[in-house]
Design a protein around this motif. Structure first.
Motif, PDB file in Angstrom:
ATOM      1  N   GLU A  15       0.850  -1.188   0.000  1.00  0.00           N
ATOM      2  CA  GLU A  15       0.000   0.000   0.000  1.00  0.00           C
ATOM      3  C   GLU A  15       0.888   1.241   0.000  1.00  0.00           C
ATOM      4  O   GLU A  15       1.636   1.475   0.956  1.00  0.00           O
ATOM      5  N   PRO A  16       0.869   2.032  -1.083  1.00  0.00           N
ATOM      6  CA  PRO A  16       1.742   3.197  -1.150  1.00  0.00           C
ATOM      7  C   PRO A  16       1.306   4.288  -0.180  1.00  0.00           C
ATOM      8  O   PRO A  16       0.130   4.423   0.141  1.00  0.00           O
ATOM      9  N   THR A  17       2.276   5.055   0.284  1.00  0.00           N
ATOM     10  CA  THR A  17       1.969   6.191   1.148  1.00  0.00           C
ATOM     11  C   THR A  17       1.386   7.328   0.312  1.00  0.00           C
ATOM     12  O   THR A  17       1.499   7.339  -0.925  1.00  0.00           O
ATOM     13  N   GLU A  18       0.775   8.290   0.959  1.00  0.00           N
ATOM     14  CA  GLU A  18       0.232   9.441   0.250  1.00  0.00           C
ATOM     15  C   GLU A  18       1.342  10.226  -0.437  1.00  0.00           C
ATOM     16  O   GLU A  18       1.162  10.755  -1.535  1.00  0.00           O
ATOM     17  N   GLN A  19       2.499  10.307   0.193  1.00  0.00           N
ATOM     18  CA  GLN A  19       3.634  11.004  -0.418  1.00  0.00           C
ATOM     19  C   GLN A  19       4.067  10.308  -1.706  1.00  0.00           C
ATOM     20  O   GLN A  19       4.421  10.962  -2.686  1.00  0.00           O
ATOM     21  N   THR A  20       4.011   8.986  -1.711  1.00  0.00           N
ATOM     22  CA  THR A  20       4.330   8.232  -2.925  1.00  0.00           C
ATOM     23  C   THR A  20       3.345   8.575  -4.036  1.00  0.00           C
ATOM     24  O   THR A  20       3.742   8.804  -5.186  1.00  0.00           O
ATOM     25  N   ARG A  21       2.077   8.644  -3.708  1.00  0.00           N
ATOM     26  CA  ARG A  21       1.045   8.978  -4.701  1.00  0.00           C
ATOM     27  C   ARG A  21       1.258  10.384  -5.272  1.00  0.00           C
ATOM     28  O   ARG A  21       1.028  10.614  -6.453  1.00  0.00           O
ATOM     29  N   GLN A  22       1.701  11.313  -4.433  1.00  0.00           N
ATOM     30  CA  GLN A  22       1.869  12.696  -4.875  1.00  0.00           C
ATOM     31  C   GLN A  22       3.144  12.909  -5.680  1.00  0.00           C
ATOM     32  O   GLN A  22       3.190  13.765  -6.567  1.00  0.00           O
ATOM     33  N   ASN A  23       4.177  12.132  -5.388  1.00  0.00           N
ATOM     34  CA  ASN A  23       5.462  12.355  -6.052  1.00  0.00           C
ATOM     35  C   ASN A  23       5.689  11.516  -7.294  1.00  0.00           C
ATOM     36  O   ASN A  23       6.557  11.835  -8.114  1.00  0.00           O
ATOM     37  N   LEU A  24       4.918  10.452  -7.470  1.00  0.00           N
ATOM     38  CA  LEU A  24       5.089   9.629  -8.665  1.00  0.00           C
ATOM     39  C   LEU A  24       4.739  10.385  -9.950  1.00  0.00           C
ATOM     40  O   LEU A  24       5.497  10.301 -10.932  1.00  0.00           O
ATOM     41  N   PRO A  25       3.631  11.150 -10.017  1.00  0.00           N
ATOM     42  CA  PRO A  25       3.324  11.870 -11.261  1.00  0.00           C
ATOM     43  C   PRO A  25       4.431  12.810 -11.734  1.00  0.00           C
ATOM     44  O   PRO A  25       4.759  12.796 -12.931  1.00  0.00           O
ATOM     45  N   PRO A  26       5.044  13.641 -10.857  1.00  0.00           N
ATOM     46  CA  PRO A  26       6.133  14.488 -11.356  1.00  0.00           C
ATOM     47  C   PRO A  26       7.307  13.691 -11.915  1.00  0.00           C
ATOM     48  O   PRO A  26       7.963  14.133 -12.874  1.00  0.00           O
ATOM     49  N   ARG A  27       7.573  12.529 -11.347  1.00  0.00           N
ATOM     50  CA  ARG A  27       8.683  11.715 -11.850  1.00  0.00           C
ATOM     51  C   ARG A  27       8.325  11.089 -13.193  1.00  0.00           C
ATOM     52  O   ARG A  27       9.182  10.972 -14.079  1.00  0.00           O
ATOM     53  N   ILE A  28       7.074  10.696 -13.355  1.00  0.00           N
ATOM     54  CA  ILE A  28       6.638  10.182 -14.652  1.00  0.00           C
ATOM     55  C   ILE A  28       6.668  11.299 -15.691  1.00  0.00           C
ATOM     56  O   ILE A  28       7.066  11.089 -16.848  1.00  0.00           O
ATOM     57  N   ARG A  29       6.266  12.489 -15.286  1.00  0.00           N
ATOM     58  CA  ARG A  29       6.285  13.626 -16.217  1.00  0.00           C
ATOM     59  C   ARG A  29       7.710  13.930 -16.677  1.00  0.00           C
ATOM     60  O   ARG A  29       7.935  14.245 -17.847  1.00  0.00           O
ATOM     61  N   MET A  30       8.674  13.845 -15.767  1.00  0.00           N
ATOM     62  CA  MET A  30      10.053  14.127 -16.180  1.00  0.00           C
ATOM     63  C   MET A  30      10.561  13.054 -17.144  1.00  0.00           C
ATOM     64  O   MET A  30      11.244  13.365 -18.127  1.00  0.00           O
ATOM     65  N   ALA A  31      10.225  11.800 -16.899  1.00  0.00           N
ATOM     66  CA  ALA A  31      10.593  10.739 -17.839  1.00  0.00           C
ATOM     67  C   ALA A  31       9.956  10.994 -19.204  1.00  0.00           C
ATOM     68  O   ALA A  31      10.577  10.768 -20.251  1.00  0.00           O
ATOM     69  N   THR A  32       8.730  11.491 -19.185  1.00  0.00           N
ATOM     70  CA  THR A  32       8.026  11.797 -20.433  1.00  0.00           C
ATOM     71  C   THR A  32       8.705  12.945 -21.172  1.00  0.00           C
ATOM     72  O   THR A  32       8.868  12.901 -22.405  1.00  0.00           O
ATOM     73  N   LEU A  33       9.125  13.969 -20.440  1.00  0.00           N
ATOM     74  CA  LEU A  33       9.823  15.095 -21.070  1.00  0.00           C
ATOM     75  C   LEU A  33      11.108  14.634 -21.752  1.00  0.00           C
ATOM     76  O   LEU A  33      11.429  15.087 -22.858  1.00  0.00           O
ATOM     77  N   TYR A  34      11.823  13.729 -21.110  1.00  0.00           N
ATOM     78  CA  TYR A  34      13.059  13.244 -21.728  1.00  0.00           C
ATOM     79  C   TYR A  34      12.766  12.350 -22.933  1.00  0.00           C
ATOM     80  O   TYR A  34      13.555  12.306 -23.881  1.00  0.00           O
ATOM     81  N   ALA A  35      11.636  11.650 -22.911  1.00  0.00           N
ATOM     82  CA  ALA A  35      11.247  10.873 -24.090  1.00  0.00           C
ATOM     83  C   ALA A  35      10.976  11.799 -25.270  1.00  0.00           C
ATOM     84  O   ALA A  35      11.392  11.528 -26.413  1.00  0.00           O
ATOM     85  N   VAL A  36      10.286  12.913 -25.012  1.00  0.00           N
ATOM     86  CA  VAL A  36      10.036  13.900 -26.067  1.00  0.00           C
ATOM     87  C   VAL A  36      11.349  14.527 -26.514  1.00  0.00           C
ATOM     88  O   VAL A  36      11.627  14.661 -27.715  1.00  0.00           O
ATOM     89  N   SER A  37      12.179  14.893 -25.550  1.00  0.00           N
ATOM     90  CA  SER A  37      13.434  15.576 -25.855  1.00  0.00           C
ATOM     91  C   SER A  37      14.353  14.723 -26.724  1.00  0.00           C
ATOM     92  O   SER A  37      14.910  15.193 -27.723  1.00  0.00           O
ATOM     93  N   GLN A  38      14.508  13.467 -26.369  1.00  0.00           N
ATOM     94  CA  GLN A  38      15.429  12.607 -27.111  1.00  0.00           C
ATOM     95  C   GLN A  38      14.912  12.284 -28.505  1.00  0.00           C
ATOM     96  O   GLN A  38      15.688  11.914 -29.381  1.00  0.00           O
ATOM     97  N   SER A  39      13.612  12.426 -28.710  1.00  0.00           N
ATOM     98  CA  SER A  39      13.045  12.175 -30.031  1.00  0.00           C
ATOM     99  C   SER A  39      12.947  13.435 -30.882  1.00  0.00           C
ATOM    100  O   SER A  39      12.598  13.358 -32.065  1.00  0.00           O
ATOM    101  N   HIS A  40      13.240  14.589 -30.292  1.00  0.00           N
ATOM    102  CA  HIS A  40      13.107  15.857 -31.013  1.00  0.00           C
ATOM    103  C   HIS A  40      14.327  16.759 -30.847  1.00  0.00           C
ATOM    104  O   HIS A  40      14.207  17.980 -30.819  1.00  0.00           O
ATOM    105  N   ASN A  41      15.498  16.133 -30.713  1.00  0.00           N
ATOM    106  CA  ASN A  41      16.743  16.903 -30.658  1.00  0.00           C
ATOM    107  C   ASN A  41      16.644  18.012 -29.614  1.00  0.00           C
ATOM    108  O   ASN A  41      16.902  19.179 -29.886  1.00  0.00           O
ATOM    109  N   GLY A  42      16.253  17.627 -28.400  1.00  0.00           N
ATOM    110  CA  GLY A  42      15.924  18.635 -27.405  1.00  0.00           C
ATOM    111  C   GLY A  42      16.827  18.696 -26.193  1.00  0.00           C
ATOM    112  O   GLY A  42      17.697  17.849 -25.977  1.00  0.00           O
TER     113      GLY A  42
END
Length: 246
Positions: free
Chosen positions: A100-127
Motif C-alpha cells: 500500500e503506497p503512502t500518500e507522499q508516494t502517490r503525490q510524487n510519482l506523477p512528477p517523476r513520470i512527467r520528467m521521464a516523459t519530457l526526456y522521451a520527447v526531448s530525445q526524439s526531437h533533438n531537445g
C-alpha cells in the motif's frame, strides 16, 4: 532593487549561450502546467531561440481542471506542443506495487513520470529539457526530487516568485497565467496553504534576511535545512584512487 528588464535580457542571452555550447540547433522542451513558472520559462526560451525551437508538453494525469491555462500559454506563444496523458503510466505503476503506497508516494510519482516523459520527447526531437523551478520553491524544497527538480538547464532557479512574476509581466504574458494562484495540482491545496507561509514572506526573507512572523521563520529555516539535499549532487564514496583526465 530588482531590474526586471536587465535580468530578463541577461537570462535570454544566457539561454542562447547555453544552447551554443550544449546543443547548437537543439530545441527547448518545456513541461507546461499553466502556472507562472512554466509560462515564464517557455516565453524566455521563445525570445532566446524563436518559437520554432520551443516545444511545450502538457501532461495531465487523467482530467486536469486547469489545462485550459496550459493551452492558453502554448497558443499565446505559438509554439508546437504535445498533450501526453500520464494516467495509464501512473495507474500501471500503482497497480503493480506489492504494498500500500503512502500518500507522499502517490503525490510524487506523477512528477517523476512527467520528467521521464519530457526526456522521451526531448530525445526524439533533438531537445534539451528545461527546468522550471524558482528560487523560492527550491529554498524550502517545494519540488519532487528527480521530478520537477531536474532538467538540462534552469533559467529561473535563482529568481524568487515575485521576480519571476515581474519578468512574466514584462514579457507580456496573460495576467491569468502570471498571477494564477500557485498549486502543485496534486494535493488539493494551494502552495501557500501547504507551506504554511506566504511567498511574499519567503521572498522578502530570502533577499533581506528579515521576517516579522517568528512561526514562519522557524518553518522556513527548518524546511530549508531539511531539503538542502535536493539541491546537492548525490553523495558518492571517494576511495581516493587515481583518475586520468583525457
Amino acid at each position: 532593487m530588482f531590474n526586471a528588464e536587465q535580468i530578463k535580457n541577461e537570462c535570454v542571452q544566457w539561454i542562447r549561450d547555453f544552447f551554443e555550447k550544449n546543443g547548437k540547433g537543439c530545441n527547448a522542451v518545456v513541461g507546461i502546467s499553466g502556472g507562472k513558472d512554466s509560462s515564464v520559462v517557455a516565453a524566455l526560451c521563445v525570445e532566446a531561440l524563436g518559437k520554432d525551437r520551443v516545444i511545450g508538453v502538457l501532461m495531465p494525469n487523467g482530467e486536469q481542471s486547469d489545462i485550459d491555462k496550459a493551452k492558453l500559454l502554448v497558443d499565446t506563444l505559438g509554439i508546437k506542443h504535445f498533450i501526453i496523458n500520464i494516467k495509464d503510466a501512473f495507474d500501471g505503476v500503482m497497480n503493480q506495487l506489492p504494498f500500500e503506497p503512502t500518500e507522499q508516494t502517490r503525490q510524487n510519482l506523477p512528477p517523476r513520470i512527467r520528467m521521464a516523459t519530457l526526456y522521451a520527447v526531448s530525445q526524439s526531437h533533438n531537445g534539451r529539457v528545461v527546468n522550471t523551478c524558482n528560487l523560492s520553491e527550491d529554498w524550502v524544497g517545494y519540488s519532487t526530487r528527480y521530478g520537477d527538480s531536474v532538467g538540462d538547464f534552469s533559467p529561473c532557479s535563482h529568481l524568487t516568485v515575485d521576480e519571476v512574476k515581474q519578468i512574466g509581466r514584462l514579457l507580456g504574458l496573460p495576467a491569468e497565467l502570471v498571477d494564477k494562484v500557485p498549486s502543485d495540482g496534486l494535493c488539493g491545496q494551494t502552495d501557500e496553504e501547504k507551506l504554511g507561509f506566504t511567498y511574499a514572506e519567503l521572498d522578502h526573507y530570502i533577499r533581506t534576511g528579515e521576517i516579522e512572523n517568528p512561526v514562519s521563520k522557524e518553518r522556513i529555516d527548518r524546511l530549508h535545512k531539511m531539503n538542502l539535499f535536493k539541491l546537492q549532487l548525490m553523495p558518492a564514496f571517494d576511495p581516493g584512487l587515481t583518475t586520468v583526465e583525457p
